[in-house]
Design a protein around this motif. Structure first.
Motif, PDB file in Angstrom:
ATOM      1  N   SER A 183      -2.499   4.035  -7.632  1.00 46.66           N
ATOM      2  CA  SER A 183      -3.530   4.203  -6.602  1.00 46.66           C
ATOM      3  C   SER A 183      -3.051   5.129  -5.498  1.00 46.66           C
ATOM      4  O   SER A 183      -3.842   5.850  -4.879  1.00 46.66           O
ATOM      5  CB  SER A 183      -3.936   2.846  -6.030  1.00 46.66           C
ATOM      6  OG  SER A 183      -2.821   2.214  -5.442  1.00 46.66           O
ATOM      7  N   ALA A 184      -1.717   5.166  -5.237  1.00 48.66           N
ATOM      8  CA  ALA A 184      -1.172   6.059  -4.205  1.00 48.66           C
ATOM      9  C   ALA A 184      -1.370   7.519  -4.608  1.00 48.66           C
ATOM     10  O   ALA A 184      -1.732   8.362  -3.776  1.00 48.66           O
ATOM     11  CB  ALA A 184       0.313   5.765  -4.000  1.00 48.66           C
ATOM     12  N   ARG A 243      -5.149   8.359  -4.406  1.00 47.52           N
ATOM     13  CA  ARG A 243      -5.543   8.526  -2.996  1.00 47.52           C
ATOM     14  C   ARG A 243      -5.091   9.873  -2.445  1.00 47.52           C
ATOM     15  O   ARG A 243      -5.818  10.544  -1.710  1.00 47.52           O
ATOM     16  CB  ARG A 243      -4.959   7.392  -2.139  1.00 47.52           C
ATOM     17  CG  ARG A 243      -5.787   6.118  -2.115  1.00 47.52           C
ATOM     18  CD  ARG A 243      -5.404   5.216  -0.943  1.00 47.52           C
ATOM     19  NE  ARG A 243      -3.987   4.945  -0.893  1.00 47.52           N
ATOM     20  CZ  ARG A 243      -3.376   3.971  -1.569  1.00 47.52           C
ATOM     21  NH1 ARG A 243      -4.092   3.175  -2.341  1.00 47.52           N
ATOM     22  NH2 ARG A 243      -2.073   3.788  -1.479  1.00 47.52           N
ATOM     23  N   LYS A 244      -3.864  10.285  -2.823  1.00 45.86           N
ATOM     24  CA  LYS A 244      -3.328  11.563  -2.346  1.00 45.86           C
ATOM     25  C   LYS A 244      -4.185  12.731  -2.854  1.00 45.86           C
ATOM     26  O   LYS A 244      -4.500  13.667  -2.102  1.00 45.86           O
ATOM     27  CB  LYS A 244      -1.875  11.715  -2.836  1.00 45.86           C
ATOM     28  CG  LYS A 244      -1.182  13.009  -2.424  1.00 45.86           C
ATOM     29  CD  LYS A 244      -0.888  13.041  -0.935  1.00 45.86           C
ATOM     30  CE  LYS A 244      -0.035  14.243  -0.577  1.00 45.86           C
ATOM     31  NZ  LYS A 244       0.139  14.383   0.886  1.00 45.86           N
ATOM     32  N   VAL A 274       0.876  -1.185   0.000  1.00 44.08           N
ATOM     33  CA  VAL A 274       0.000   0.000   0.000  1.00 44.08           C
ATOM     34  C   VAL A 274       0.912   1.234   0.000  1.00 44.08           C
ATOM     35  O   VAL A 274       1.187   1.824   1.053  1.00 44.08           O
ATOM     36  CB  VAL A 274      -0.939   0.022   1.226  1.00 44.08           C
ATOM     37  CG1 VAL A 274      -1.928   1.170   1.122  1.00 44.08           C
ATOM     38  CG2 VAL A 274      -1.667  -1.304   1.373  1.00 44.08           C
ATOM     39  N   PRO A 275       1.430   1.624  -1.190  1.00 42.87           N
ATOM     40  CA  PRO A 275       2.356   2.747  -1.258  1.00 42.87           C
ATOM     41  C   PRO A 275       1.670   4.092  -0.988  1.00 42.87           C
ATOM     42  O   PRO A 275       0.471   4.233  -1.214  1.00 42.87           O
ATOM     43  CB  PRO A 275       2.881   2.688  -2.688  1.00 42.87           C
ATOM     44  CG  PRO A 275       1.868   1.930  -3.452  1.00 42.87           C
ATOM     45  CD  PRO A 275       1.187   1.017  -2.488  1.00 42.87           C
ATOM     46  N   VAL A 276       2.458   5.057  -0.498  1.00 42.87           N
ATOM     47  CA  VAL A 276       1.932   6.406  -0.249  1.00 42.87           C
ATOM     48  C   VAL A 276       2.872   7.432  -0.891  1.00 42.87           C
ATOM     49  O   VAL A 276       4.075   7.199  -1.002  1.00 42.87           O
ATOM     50  CB  VAL A 276       1.798   6.693   1.267  1.00 42.87           C
ATOM     51  CG1 VAL A 276       0.715   5.844   1.888  1.00 42.87           C
ATOM     52  CG2 VAL A 276       3.125   6.470   1.993  1.00 42.87           C
ATOM     53  N   VAL A 277       2.311   8.573  -1.301  1.00 46.28           N
ATOM     54  CA  VAL A 277       3.116   9.660  -1.881  1.00 46.28           C
ATOM     55  C   VAL A 277       3.872  10.344  -0.743  1.00 46.28           C
ATOM     56  O   VAL A 277       3.283  10.793   0.235  1.00 46.28           O
ATOM     57  CB  VAL A 277       2.215  10.678  -2.621  1.00 46.28           C
ATOM     58  CG1 VAL A 277       3.046  11.862  -3.106  1.00 46.28           C
ATOM     59  CG2 VAL A 277       1.512  10.007  -3.796  1.00 46.28           C
ATOM     60  N   LEU A 280       1.236   1.854  -7.656  1.00 47.72           N
ATOM     61  CA  LEU A 280       1.748   3.210  -7.440  1.00 47.72           C
ATOM     62  C   LEU A 280       0.737   4.254  -7.906  1.00 47.72           C
ATOM     63  O   LEU A 280       0.665   5.356  -7.359  1.00 47.72           O
ATOM     64  CB  LEU A 280       3.078   3.408  -8.186  1.00 47.72           C
ATOM     65  CG  LEU A 280       4.233   2.472  -7.763  1.00 47.72           C
ATOM     66  CD1 LEU A 280       5.481   2.786  -8.560  1.00 47.72           C
ATOM     67  CD2 LEU A 280       4.523   2.587  -6.272  1.00 47.72           C
ATOM     68  N   ASP A 313       6.730   2.402  -0.445  1.00 47.05           N
ATOM     69  CA  ASP A 313       5.917   1.276   0.020  1.00 47.05           C
ATOM     70  C   ASP A 313       6.524   0.800   1.334  1.00 47.05           C
ATOM     71  O   ASP A 313       7.698   0.441   1.395  1.00 47.05           O
ATOM     72  CB  ASP A 313       5.950   0.160  -1.033  1.00 47.05           C
ATOM     73  CG  ASP A 313       5.013  -0.975  -0.704  1.00 47.05           C
ATOM     74  OD1 ASP A 313       4.304  -0.880   0.300  1.00 47.05           O
ATOM     75  OD2 ASP A 313       5.001  -1.965  -1.459  1.00 47.05           O
ATOM     76  N   VAL A 359       7.164   7.953  -4.297  1.00 44.00           N
ATOM     77  CA  VAL A 359       6.205   7.078  -3.618  1.00 44.00           C
ATOM     78  C   VAL A 359       6.990   6.009  -2.868  1.00 44.00           C
ATOM     79  O   VAL A 359       7.959   5.460  -3.396  1.00 44.00           O
ATOM     80  CB  VAL A 359       5.240   6.426  -4.641  1.00 44.00           C
ATOM     81  CG1 VAL A 359       4.324   5.439  -3.960  1.00 44.00           C
ATOM     82  CG2 VAL A 359       4.428   7.492  -5.362  1.00 44.00           C
TER      83      VAL A 359
END
Length: 712
Positions: A447-448, A451-452, A413-416, A445, A534, A532
């Protein structure tokens, strides 16, 4: 038309559960009998699961008649069977064994008073033989009538031969010891089969369902997809479904092997057999009782136990030639010395009979299946699905394990983490365009970024002419301008060397921090850098250390991510070899190269994106099998929890199984060889023979059951 209908009938496949199997030889005999029935095209017995698959037309009455020699009873696979536990004293075979033992004991006590050959002890010995060996003789004489030589045939000939040459006492003792060993073997196999039966009892047979505003309790077979199931605190879920109301902690240990309960709320998937610990839940049923995750697990475990492992295939081939050889050897020992060397007929016939007893291949035949049945059942109870004896053995011989990165070593579940504008556009503008482009992408990536943008509550314009650039990124038209988003490799192809050189140091800095860098831009300039990350799973480092500790020489990370990010994460978890910037075909090639170098390599992935590599590896291991049909179907082994912690346990169990199978085969053959060598000085007695055969059978069975003690 008529021929077509007949063909369809012949190809009809039915599966039945079988009650009454006592040994592998009897199961093989039953399979042959069923195959010989008119209208049956093929039949396959699964001894471990006590099932038979019949291809063609045959009634239950016909099938039970084919199994009459063992008093087998059959039931359709889906029929619920209530098995009443029969007490020891109510079992006919056990009653006969006790009577036989009493008669044998009385004969022993009075033989010194009357003499070994007096009619009274002889009569008692004869009665002991007839009563204790009743079922054995029934099978043995039937086999002799059709010249079929198995364990029952060998024992029947040996006992009758012993009586014929006046060895009544030894004949009766052999019958008694054989009956005892048969009872112990039945008990041991039942113990091994409990691995499956315990799985079958996990999910409740009834559930409370809301119909027309009323809560009613109905059998699970009557529950339909879409029904609302009411699950109170402390109750187990009877069906797979989706929570539509309520929040609770769910203990999923029965399915995934995870000991820590997981919090589930509206929209989350839940599985049959799991325990609702706290709140009241309303669950919409999503699968029928035959398709629940636990039903699939049971089916796959049963199928796995039917699949022959390489060692079992060897044993089956060996036993096929071994039994006739023993018959010829026994005949030679009984006849050749008296005929050509003046030997005593009674003495050498006795030795020949002892060879028949010691030569029974019971221990050898049971040596492998009992270990495989036990190991696969134990693994399933601990949240690991091993889909066959061959995969169990291969997992035990692995020397290298390759891992996908995303969702395996990391959470997936990667995030920016960083957004760096490079031109006049603001950060929000860049994020809005990037999210618009990534809306149509399936990449984690992407989806991250989406989501942001949602978190920042940015509006996303319409997109036109969207297209994916395989392994590199995507492009599309936004507000009449064409934009690209993808890896630095994509922009190295789009932009001049000079334009890339200006941002290369920033890219490398972010990559060395373990972040994946994407570039947003046009065909003429880069507009922004988006980093990004993970998150690495807390357990990954510990799992890799455990694998190295138990002798896995190489651990390899195969990822499509850039090399700098791959190395940052790989070094953090302790991976020995790190390969980055790989396309799916590169991962496949990496597995092939490892195999060419002589490594037996396992591949751990999610069962979907890594399908080619999973299929090519010696053993394909899928993560998160619970609720994932693809993972259950494509992999050789499925870790039901979305966690690597079960991997060292799986390797340890497989190695122990491999070790026990080798021990059992070696011991079975060695004990036979030693006993047969006792013929040369004339030391082999029926007593020694029966202890060598039955003792060996009991020892290999109990040795196989040790696999139940292997813990996570």
């Amino acid at each position: 038309m008529k021929t077509s209908e007949n063909t369809q009938q012949l190809e009809k496949k039915s599966v039945y559960r079988v009650q009454g199997f006592t040994c592998t030889n009897c199961a093989a005999q039953f399979e042959q009998n069923v195959k010989a029935l008119p209208g049956v095209k093929d039949a396959k017995v699964n001894f471990g699961a006590s099932k038979i698959s019949v291809e063609g037309e045959a009634t239950i009455e016909e099938l039970e008649k084919a199994g009459a020699f063992e008093n087998l009873r059959l039931f359709p696979e889906k029929q619920r069977i209530v098995v009443e536990k029969e007490s020891f004293w109510k079992k006919t075979t056990n009653i006969r064994t006790v009577i036989s033992a009493v008669l044998l004991l009385v004969a022993w006590l009075i033989r010194d008073q009357y003499g070994e050959e007096h009619w009274l002890p002889v009569s008692l010995y004869a009665a002991s033989i007839l009563i204790g060996g009743f079922s054995l003789f029934l099978k043995g004489f039937k086999n002799l009538a059709v010249l079929r030589f198995d364990m029952n045939t060998l024992m029947t000939v040996a006992i009758i031969g012993a009586a014929t040459i006046g060895e009544w006492g030894e004949g009766a003792t052999v019958v008694f010891l054989f009956a005892i060993s048969e009872a112990l073997e039945r008990y041991s196999m039942e113990k091994a089969r409990q691995s499956i039966s315990s799985l079958m009892d996990i999910a409740p047979k009834e559930a409370t369902v809301r119909k027309n505003g009323q809560d009613i309790q109905i059998p699970v077979e009557d529950i339909q997809i879409g029904d609302i199931m009411i699950v109170k605190p402390g109750q187990k879920l009877a069906m797979d479904g989706e929570i539509v109301k309520g929040t609770s902690s769910i203990n999923q240990a029965a399915i995934t092997g995870e000991s820590i309960p997981v919090t589930k709320s509206v929209g989350d998937e839940v599985f049959a057999g799991t325990l609702n610990e706290e709140g009241l839940l309303e669950v919409k049923v999503t699968k029928t009782v035959e398709d629940t995750t636990i039903a699939k697990i049971i089916h796959l475990v049963e199928e796995a136990q039917a699949e022959r492992a390489p060692s079992q295939a060897f044993v089956d081939r060996f036993a096929k030639y071994y039994t006739p050889m023993i018959m010829l050897l026994a005949l030679g020992v009984a006849v050749i010395p008296p005929l050509f060397f003046g030997g005593d007929w009674n003495a050498w016939v006795y030795e020949g009979l002892a060879i028949l007893v010691v030569g029974c291949p019971c221990a050898l035949v049971v040596s492998t299946p009992v270990a495989i049945v036990t190991a696969i059942g134990n693994a399933a109870r601990n949240g690991v699905l091993i889909k066959g004896g061959i995969h169990l053995e291969e997992a035990g011989s692995l020397s290298a394990i390759a891992f996908d990165k995303t969702g395996t070593l990391t959470r997936g579940v990667p995030v920016v983490t960083d957004l760096i504008p490079l031109q006049s556009h603001s950060a929000d503008e860049c994020l809005s365009i990037a999210a618009t482009l990534e809306k149509g992408s399936q990449h984690p990536l992407a989806s991250a970024i989406v989501r942001k943008a949602e978190e920042e509550e940015l509006s996303l314009p319409d997109v036109e002419d969207f297209s994916s650039i395989t392994g590199k990124g995507v492009k599309a038209t936004v507000n009449s301008s064409e934009y690209y988003i993808g890896s630095p490799r994509l922009f190295e192809e789009l932009l001049s060397i000079g334009r890339m050189k200006g941002i290369q140091s920033q890219i490398e800095k972010l990559q060395h921090e373990g972040k994946t860098v994407m570039i947003l831009g046009t065909s003429e300039q880069a507009l922004a850098l988006i980093a990004v990350a993970d998150e690495v799973r807390e357990t990954s480092k510990d799992v890799i250390q455990k694998l190295h500790a138990i002798g896995i020489k190489k651990t390899i990370m195969l990822t499509g991510d850039n090399k700098a990010t791959a190395h940052a994460i790989g070094e953090k978890v302790g991976i020995t070899d790190i390969k980055g910037e790989l396309l799916p075909q590169d991962k496949l090639e990496a597995i092939k190269q490892l195999k060419k170098s002589g490594q037996r390599v396992g591949m751990v992935g999610d069962g979907v994106n890594d399908a080619p590599a999973l299929a090519t590896a010696t053993v394909g291991i899928a993560m998160g099998g619970a609720g994932t049909d693809t993972a259950l179907e494509t992999a050789d082994i499925a870790l039901m929890a979305d966690d690597l912690e079960k991997l060292p346990f799986t390797i340890k169990l497989s190695r122990k199984a491999l070790q026990i199978i080798k021990q059992n085969i070696t011991f079975s053959l060695a004990i036979k060889l030693i006993a047969l060598l006792l013929v040369v000085p004339g030391w082999l007695t029926l007593w020694i023979a029966i202890f060598a055969d039955m003792g060996a059978t009991l020892i290999v069975t109990l040795n196989g059951l040790r696999l139940l003690r292997v813990r996570d």
